[in-house]
Design a protein around this motif. Structure first.
Motif, PDB file in Angstrom:
ATOM      1  N   SER A   1       0.829  -1.210   0.000  1.00 46.08           N
ATOM      2  CA  SER A   1       0.000   0.000   0.000  1.00 46.08           C
ATOM      3  C   SER A   1       0.860   1.255   0.000  1.00 46.08           C
ATOM      4  O   SER A   1       1.885   1.308   0.685  1.00 46.08           O
TER       5      SER A   1
ATOM      6  N   LYS B   1       1.033   2.414  -6.847  1.00 44.91           N
ATOM      7  CA  LYS B   1       0.424   1.552  -7.862  1.00 44.91           C
ATOM      8  C   LYS B   1      -0.803   2.176  -8.515  1.00 44.91           C
ATOM      9  O   LYS B   1      -0.934   2.161  -9.730  1.00 44.91           O
TER      10      LYS B   1
ATOM     11  N   SER C   1      -8.101  -3.980  -7.962  1.00 44.18           N
ATOM     12  CA  SER C   1      -8.576  -5.150  -7.202  1.00 44.18           C
ATOM     13  C   SER C   1      -8.705  -4.852  -5.712  1.00 44.18           C
ATOM     14  O   SER C   1      -9.540  -5.439  -5.027  1.00 44.18           O
TER      15      SER C   1
ATOM     16  N   ALA D   1     -10.030  -2.344  -4.447  1.00 46.84           N
ATOM     17  CA  ALA D   1     -11.374  -1.791  -4.218  1.00 46.84           C
ATOM     18  C   ALA D   1     -12.367  -2.930  -3.958  1.00 46.84           C
ATOM     19  O   ALA D   1     -13.293  -2.782  -3.159  1.00 46.84           O
TER      20      ALA D   1
ATOM     21  N   GLY E   1      -9.297   0.023   4.648  1.00 49.26           N
ATOM     22  CA  GLY E   1      -8.108  -0.657   4.120  1.00 49.26           C
ATOM     23  C   GLY E   1      -7.693  -1.814   5.022  1.00 49.26           C
ATOM     24  O   GLY E   1      -7.346  -2.894   4.566  1.00 49.26           O
TER      25      GLY E   1
ATOM     26  N   ARG F   1     -10.870 -14.862  -1.508  1.00 50.16           N
ATOM     27  CA  ARG F   1     -10.015 -14.674  -2.692  1.00 50.16           C
ATOM     28  C   ARG F   1     -10.554 -15.495  -3.859  1.00 50.16           C
ATOM     29  O   ARG F   1     -10.601 -15.041  -4.988  1.00 50.16           O
TER      30      ARG F   1
ATOM     31  N   GLY G   1      -2.851  -4.517  -7.848  1.00 49.13           N
ATOM     32  CA  GLY G   1      -3.185  -5.245  -6.624  1.00 49.13           C
ATOM     33  C   GLY G   1      -1.991  -5.798  -5.887  1.00 49.13           C
ATOM     34  O   GLY G   1      -0.945  -5.142  -5.781  1.00 49.13           O
ATOM     35  N   ARG G   2      -2.167  -7.010  -5.322  1.00 48.25           N
ATOM     36  CA  ARG G   2      -1.102  -7.660  -4.560  1.00 48.25           C
ATOM     37  C   ARG G   2      -0.688  -8.987  -5.209  1.00 48.25           C
ATOM     38  O   ARG G   2       0.432  -9.427  -5.050  1.00 48.25           O
ATOM     39  N   ASP G   3      -1.654  -9.616  -5.880  1.00 50.20           N
ATOM     40  CA  ASP G   3      -1.402 -10.951  -6.444  1.00 50.20           C
ATOM     41  C   ASP G   3      -1.792 -11.001  -7.920  1.00 50.20           C
ATOM     42  O   ASP G   3      -2.135 -12.062  -8.435  1.00 50.20           O
ATOM     43  N   MET G   4      -1.768  -9.861  -8.582  1.00 49.43           N
ATOM     44  CA  MET G   4      -2.192  -9.827  -9.983  1.00 49.43           C
ATOM     45  C   MET G   4      -1.254 -10.661 -10.858  1.00 49.43           C
ATOM     46  O   MET G   4      -1.695 -11.443 -11.693  1.00 49.43           O
TER      47      MET G   4
ATOM     48  N   ARG H   1       0.520   8.334   1.269  1.00 50.25           N
ATOM     49  CA  ARG H   1      -0.845   8.012   1.673  1.00 50.25           C
ATOM     50  C   ARG H   1      -1.451   9.191   2.423  1.00 50.25           C
ATOM     51  O   ARG H   1      -2.615   9.543   2.234  1.00 50.25           O
TER      52      ARG H   1
ATOM     53  N   ASP I   1      -0.384  -8.634   4.812  1.00 54.95           N
ATOM     54  CA  ASP I   1      -0.462  -8.949   3.372  1.00 54.95           C
ATOM     55  C   ASP I   1       0.712  -9.817   2.911  1.00 54.95           C
ATOM     56  O   ASP I   1       0.564 -10.669   2.042  1.00 54.95           O
TER      57      ASP I   1
HETATM   58  O1   DC Z   1      -4.582  -1.658  -2.727  1.00 60.40           O
HETATM   59  P1   DC Z   1      -5.472  -1.364  -1.543  1.00 60.40           P
HETATM   60  O2   DC Z   1      -4.782  -0.629  -0.441  1.00 60.40           O
HETATM   61  O3   DC Z   1      -6.755  -0.694  -1.944  1.00 60.40           O
HETATM   62  O4   DC Z   1      -5.886  -2.811  -0.952  1.00 60.40           O
HETATM   63  C1   DC Z   1      -6.581  -2.963   0.256  1.00 60.40           C
HETATM   64  C2   DC Z   1      -6.262  -4.322   0.877  1.00 60.40           C
HETATM   65  O5   DC Z   1      -6.806  -5.354   0.063  1.00 60.40           O
HETATM   66  C3   DC Z   1      -4.779  -4.633   1.010  1.00 60.40           C
HETATM   67  O6   DC Z   1      -4.285  -4.343   2.293  1.00 60.40           O
HETATM   68  C4   DC Z   1      -4.681  -6.112   0.745  1.00 60.40           C
HETATM   69  C5   DC Z   1      -5.923  -6.465  -0.005  1.00 60.40           C
HETATM   70  N1   DC Z   1      -5.668  -6.802  -1.402  1.00 60.40           N
HETATM   71  C6   DC Z   1      -5.303  -8.092  -1.685  1.00 60.40           C
HETATM   72  O7   DC Z   1      -5.144  -8.898  -0.771  1.00 60.40           O
HETATM   73  N2   DC Z   1      -5.145  -8.485  -2.978  1.00 60.40           N
HETATM   74  C7   DC Z   1      -5.292  -7.620  -3.980  1.00 60.40           C
HETATM   75  N3   DC Z   1      -5.133  -8.040  -5.225  1.00 60.40           N
HETATM   76  C8   DC Z   1      -5.622  -6.270  -3.714  1.00 60.40           C
HETATM   77  C9   DC Z   1      -5.798  -5.892  -2.407  1.00 60.40           C
END
Ligand code: DC
Length: 228
Positions: free
Chosen positions: A13, A17, A35, A37, A92, A105, A125-128, A153, A180
């Motif tokens: 975060s 991104k 993602s 969101a 968040g 997920r 995202g985190r796992d795209m 932030r 995360d």
């Molecule tokens: O990107 P963000 O801060 O809006 O995401 C919020 C939370 O959602 C983040 O702490 C982890 C989760 N997240 C995730 O696990 N996988 C994603 N692809 C996107 C977000």
């Protein structure tokens, strides 16, 4: 139908991104998937329904049938405009908690993959790059120091009129990152074939430029511009 080109941008975060994804998508004229969101919406819906965030089965069931609508740049949950509500730090944090539930997920997987349509998709995202779009043509992992991410932030939230304290933000960002990065399913980590960019000392346009170069190399048909 031919597969749409996909660019994935993962990272912790506040790494920038969202901003980079939006700018790159605008230049390319591609669709965008935020993602985070979706996880924020699940967290908010669970909170509104007074659900226990550890009740995995109930939250996953709700995630499968979430009454969400995206209209222009706004997002509605069950008819209510929650565009601002999903952006708070509490939202968040709740997102990060529900995102650690494997069934949640899984419930969001098909929904996310549906975004991959011509002319192309920028997925943030985190796992795209690791889980949702493992065959993406370009994978970026955007990182920055925790202090710098908290500062960004802070500015972002202030600009949106959301009041926060910087010291609290750093602690929250570190807590969220820890969760995360260390969860058992789809933890935040760069895909093996991702290009890692540390943006701590880079401005947004420099990062956007680097990402666009990577896209033009992987998908030459998207254009041959050398800068934005
Ligand atoms: O990107 P963000 O801060 O809006 O995401 C919020 C939370 O959602 C983040 O702490 C982890 C989760 N997240 C995730 O696990 N996988 C994603 N692809 C996107 C977000």
């Amino acid at each position: 139908m031919a597969e749409a080109p996909v660019l994935t941008i993962d990272g912790p975060s506040g790494s920038g991104k969202g901003t980079v994804a939006a700018k790159v998508a605008q230049v390319l004229g591609w669709h965008i998937l935020d993602s985070g969101a979706l996880y924020r919406l699940v967290g908010l819906a669970a909170q509104k329904a007074g659900m226990d965030l550890s009740d995995s089965a109930a939250i996953a069931e709700m995630a499968r049938t979430l009454p969400v609508k995206f209209v222009d740049r706004k997002v509605f949950l069950d008819g209510e405009d929650v565009s601002l509500a999903i952006r708070t730090e509490t939202a968040g944090n709740n997102a990060s908690k529900v995102a650690a539930i494997p069934e949640v997920r899984a419930a969001l997987l098909g929904w996310q993959r549906d975004y991959a349509r011509p002319p192309g998709l920028v997925a943030d995202g985190r796992d795209m790059g690791t889980v949702v779009f493992p065959h993406a043509g370009v994978k970026i992992f955007l990182d920055a120091s925790a202090d710098e991410r908290a500062r960004r932030r802070y500015k972002q939230l202030k600009d949106k009129g959301i009041d926060v304290k910087l010291s609290g933000l750093i602690a929250e960002i570190e807590e969220r990152d820890h969760r995360d990065r260390n969860r058992s399913v789809a933890p935040l980590l760069p895909a093996e074939d991702a290009q890692v960019i540390d943006s701590t000392r880079l401005d947004v346009d420099t990062v956007v430029d680097r990402v666009l170069q990577a896209v033009y190399e992987a998908y030459p048909e998207t254009g041959c511009k050398s800068s934005i």
